[in-house]
Design a protein around this motif. Structure first.
Motif, PDB file in Angstrom:
ATOM      1  N   ALA A 167       0.804  -1.229   0.000  1.00 52.37           N
ATOM      2  CA  ALA A 167       0.000   0.000   0.000  1.00 52.37           C
ATOM      3  C   ALA A 167       0.836   1.279   0.000  1.00 52.37           C
ATOM      4  CB  ALA A 167      -0.940   0.007   1.198  1.00 52.37           C
ATOM      5  N   VAL A 168       2.159   1.174  -0.032  1.00 48.12           N
ATOM      6  CA  VAL A 168       2.984   2.380   0.028  1.00 48.12           C
ATOM      7  C   VAL A 168       3.446   2.787  -1.364  1.00 48.12           C
ATOM      8  CG1 VAL A 168       3.761   1.933   2.383  1.00 48.12           C
ATOM      9  CG2 VAL A 168       5.086   1.023   0.469  1.00 48.12           C
ATOM     10  N   GLN A 169       3.608   4.090  -1.561  1.00 47.53           N
ATOM     11  CA  GLN A 169       4.224   4.615  -2.766  1.00 47.53           C
ATOM     12  C   GLN A 169       4.585   6.073  -2.517  1.00 47.53           C
ATOM     13  OE1 GLN A 169       1.375   4.523  -6.052  1.00 47.53           O
ATOM     14  NE2 GLN A 169       0.849   6.658  -5.726  1.00 47.53           N
ATOM     15  N   THR A 170       5.507   6.599  -3.319  1.00 43.86           N
ATOM     16  CA  THR A 170       5.800   8.025  -3.314  1.00 43.86           C
ATOM     17  C   THR A 170       5.844   8.509  -4.755  1.00 43.86           C
ATOM     18  OG1 THR A 170       8.203   7.646  -3.266  1.00 43.86           O
ATOM     19  CG2 THR A 170       7.102   7.980  -1.150  1.00 43.86           C
ATOM     20  N   VAL A 171       5.614   9.803  -4.954  1.00 45.97           N
ATOM     21  CA  VAL A 171       5.570  10.385  -6.289  1.00 45.97           C
ATOM     22  C   VAL A 171       6.550  11.549  -6.360  1.00 45.97           C
ATOM     23  CG1 VAL A 171       4.115  11.601  -7.950  1.00 45.97           C
ATOM     24  CG2 VAL A 171       3.176   9.681  -6.656  1.00 45.97           C
ATOM     25  N   GLN A 172       7.250  11.632  -7.474  1.00 50.62           N
ATOM     26  CA  GLN A 172       8.189  12.722  -7.742  1.00 50.62           C
ATOM     27  C   GLN A 172       7.866  13.339  -9.092  1.00 50.62           C
ATOM     28  OE1 GLN A 172      12.704  12.433  -7.191  1.00 50.62           O
ATOM     29  NE2 GLN A 172      12.520  12.094  -9.379  1.00 50.62           N
TER      30      GLN A 172
END
Length: 232
Positions: free
Chosen positions: A111-116
């Motif tokens: 369920a984890v993510q990061t956006v750049q």
């Protein structure tokens, strides 16, 4: 390899994942993240309270996002010349997972993510100065081509040097960091709804995709490599 600078023992994503007791965590970009499904705001607040009572948080004090359905914890260390992970993050991750287990709160690594956001620029310093002022961001320690939210809430911006103008191709794209064991499924889902694979030359570090109109995005998996995504 572990290396020390300014008194801080830094570690790589692979080192983190190879450590015992952090199986519920995933490295995304520079930080380790975990998501705990609480099912209620009250239970989530109990978890946050228990985390706050852990001894010796030190450099590894976590960023915590409390929502009704769950709690996201991110471990990232900021010093005057560093923005990344250190050895203490491994032990802190173990302690946080132990607290969650004691409270009967399950983790969901998927369920984890990061956006750049990545911008291609011919005149990097000028473009960076504009976005720094507009966003209220600051330079990332040790990486002048990056801007970060000083409050660690908004998506980071990365500025990639261009050699020549590129009028027929987008110059702004999104990098999506997902758990290393979720990358292929996320790519398959994007392809199934009309996306296309631009290149997988750098897999399993990252893949470049495009939507049906050619707008590009990158999927990055930082579990076992040191290469940033999106440098297409």
């Amino acid at each position: 390899m572990t290396y020390v600078e300014s008194g801080v023992a830094r570690i790589r994503p692979q080192q983190f994942h190879e450590s015992d007791g952090v199986e519920e965590w995933r490295v995304l970009g520079e930080g380790a993240c975990a998501y705990f499904r609480t099912g209620s705001f009250t239970t989530g607040a109990q978890l946050v309270q228990a985390i706050s009572e852990l001894p010796d948080l030190g450099h590894g004090r976590p960023d915590v996002d409390l929502r009704h359905e769950g709690v996201t914890v991110r471990l990232i260390t900021l010093t005057g010349d560093y923005y990344g992970m250190i050895e203490q993050d491994v032990e802190l991750a173990r302690q946080i997972s132990a607290v969650a287990r004691r409270l009967g709160i399950p983790a969901d690594p998927s369920a984890v993510q990061t956006v750049q956001v990545t911008l291609d620029a011919l005149s990097g310093p000028d473009v960076v100065a504009f976005w720094r002022a507009l966003l209220g961001y600051q330079d990332r320690a040790g990486s002048p081509e990056d801007l970060i939210d000083p409050h660690r809430r908004g998506a980071p911006f990365y500025f990639q040097q261009m050699d020549t103008p590129r009028p027929q191709r987008n110059r702004v794209h999104v990098d999506v960091w997902v758990p290393y064991d979720q990358a292929e499924a996320r790519i398959a889902a994007a392809l199934a709804v009309g996306g296309r694979l631009v290149t997988d030359a750098h897999a399993p570090s990252h893949w470049v995709l495009a939507d049906p109109e050619g707008n590009e995005a990158c999927v990055g998996a930082a579990g076992w490599t040191e290469v940033k995504p999106s440098r297409a």
